[in-house]
Design an enzyme around this catalytic site. Structure first.
Site, short mmCIF file in Angstrom:
data_model
loop_
_atom_site.label_atom_id
_atom_site.label_comp_id
_atom_site.label_asym_id
_atom_site.label_seq_id
_atom_site.Cartn_x
_atom_site.Cartn_y
_atom_site.Cartn_z
N ALA A 74 54.53 75.76 -16.62
CA ALA A 74 54.97 74.44 -16.17
C ALA A 74 55.90 74.70 -14.99
CB ALA A 74 55.69 73.70 -17.28
N SER A 75 55.53 74.20 -13.82
CA SER A 75 56.24 74.54 -12.60
C SER A 75 57.64 73.92 -12.56
CB SER A 75 55.44 74.06 -11.38
OG SER A 75 54.20 74.70 -11.32
#
Length: 400
Positions: free
Chosen positions: A69-70
């Site tokens: 998850a950036s």
């Protein structure tokens, strides 16, 4: 200690991103308020799920990240680049957790549609479940190779890539709407130097960037995958090179055995100045560019001290390296310096110093990057620095 609810944590994350100035539209901020991130990160505690940090969700056997998850702040910046409107058809490459697809669905609204592609089947399955739990009914999750796009849903008003890519895949060119936009973290050099580009289709066979953001992403896997070239120099130090740069690897390793040759340039920069693209400018100055990666221990003992500000920006001649350093002069002012190692250290330090003076005088701020199909003749390319890839020809020029 008081436990905060998901809603409170979401509000706190939104407040942080707003304070950093990343939100430029109410729509993107509203999307962040609406998407329950924790539903997409099972097994992750709530505080971490809503922290402004990368959450790695899958690693390779060697420990490198395969999926994540950036960073929320970067996600917000790229969504602003995307400029997704109600009713848009959106293709996302790299589903991962499904968080970004949910945000895109919020922006596209009930009359829009999001197709997202994930190369790992189990991740695609889990993302489908999370999207269903979050009520994102207008998102279609496809298990497949993102480099092929998804022709059944074309053409797309927006194509959003959430992995570091080496080239603009032919399928993305073909599946983009006539006035569409591609947002892509494009690796502009084999060392891994990457910019998130918002590329507009201004006419058939020509994409032009409207913005460029410094970023780093897990590399795209599948048919469009590209691995760089990394040379271990010593314990805790590695040089990331372009694939085609000539380099005498034993000589580069031996360069660190020679004493450092350091220079201070007399050039100062302020924290608020637009200097983020100095490393990219060095590439376009026709240097053999590289990035010197040094671990914390090597930095602390003073053996190698490349400036982290440009991820270890370095030039080399195949046997000698010279890299940028910084020293603080005031709370928000630093002086640019140069350190070189190898048989031509003095000459090469002077060369990099000359380049920095040239850059400082010109003060280029924003790169404008144009993409054409790979078969475009030379005389149809704009003036600038050219990069050829299998599917595209890129041109970089600078705005002052």
């Amino acid at each position: 200690m008081t436990t905060r609810t998901p809603e409170q944590l979401r509000d706190a994350l939104v407040a942080d991103i707003r304070r950093w100035g990343t939100f430029r539209t109410d729509q993107v901020e509203a999307a962040f308020r609406a998407v329950p991130r924790h539903l997409f990160l099972p097994g992750v505690d709530l505080e971490t799920a809503y922290a402004d940090q990368v959450v790695v969700t899958r690693r390779a056997p060697d420990g490198t990240a395969l999926s994540s998850a950036s960073l929320p702040d970067l996600v917000a910046a790229m969504l602003e680049q995307g400029d997704v409107h109600t009713g848009h058809r959106v293709l996302e490459i790299g589903t991962a957790t499904g968080i970004n697809a949910a945000l895109l669905a919020e922006l596209a609204g009930p009359t829009g549609h999001v197709t997202t592609i994930e190369i790992d089947e189990d991740l695609a399955v889990s993302a489908r479940g999370a999207l269903a739990a979050a009520g994102c009914d207008q998102v279609e999750v496809i298990h497949g190779d993102g480099a092929a796009g998804y022709p059944d849903g074309a053409r797309y008003d927006r194509i959003m890539i959430t992995a570091g890519v080496w080239d603009i895949a032919a399928a993305w060119w073909d599946q983009l709407a006539a006035a569409g936009r591609i947002v892509v973290p494009l690796r502009l050099h084999g060392s891994g130097l990457t910019r998130s580009l918002a590329l507009d289709a201004v006419e058939p066979g020509r994409l032009v960037s409207r913005s460029a953001l410094v970023c780093g992403f897990v590399p795209l896997r599948g048919a469009g995958a590209h691995t760089g070239r990394t040379l271990t120099l010593a314990d805790g130090a590695a040089l990331r090179l372009d694939d085609h740069d000539p380099a005498d690897e034993p000589a580069l390793r031996a360069a660190l055995d020679s004493p450092p040759h350091g220079l201070w340039t007399g050039l100062t920069i302020h924290d608020h100045e637009p200097t983020a693209h100095l490393d990219l400018w060095l590439i376009t100055a026709n240097t053999q560019f590289a990035r010197l990666a040094v671990d914390t221990a090597a930095q602390q003992n003073g053996q190698l001290t490349p400036a982290r500000r440009w991820a270890g920006a370095t030039i080399h001649d195949g046997s000698t390296i010279a890299y940028i350093t910084l020293r603080p002069l005031a709370p928000d002012i630093d002086e640019l310096g140069v350190t070189a190692h190898g048989p031509h250290a003095a000459t090469f330090a002077a060369r990099l110093t000359e380049l920095l003076h040239h850059w400082h005088k010109e003060r280029p701020t924003e790169p404008v990057i144009t993409a054409h199909p790979a078969d475009t003749p030379d005389d149809q390319l704009p003036a600038g620095y050219h990069i050829d890839r299998p599917n595209s020809r890129l041109t970089i020029r600078w705005q002052s």
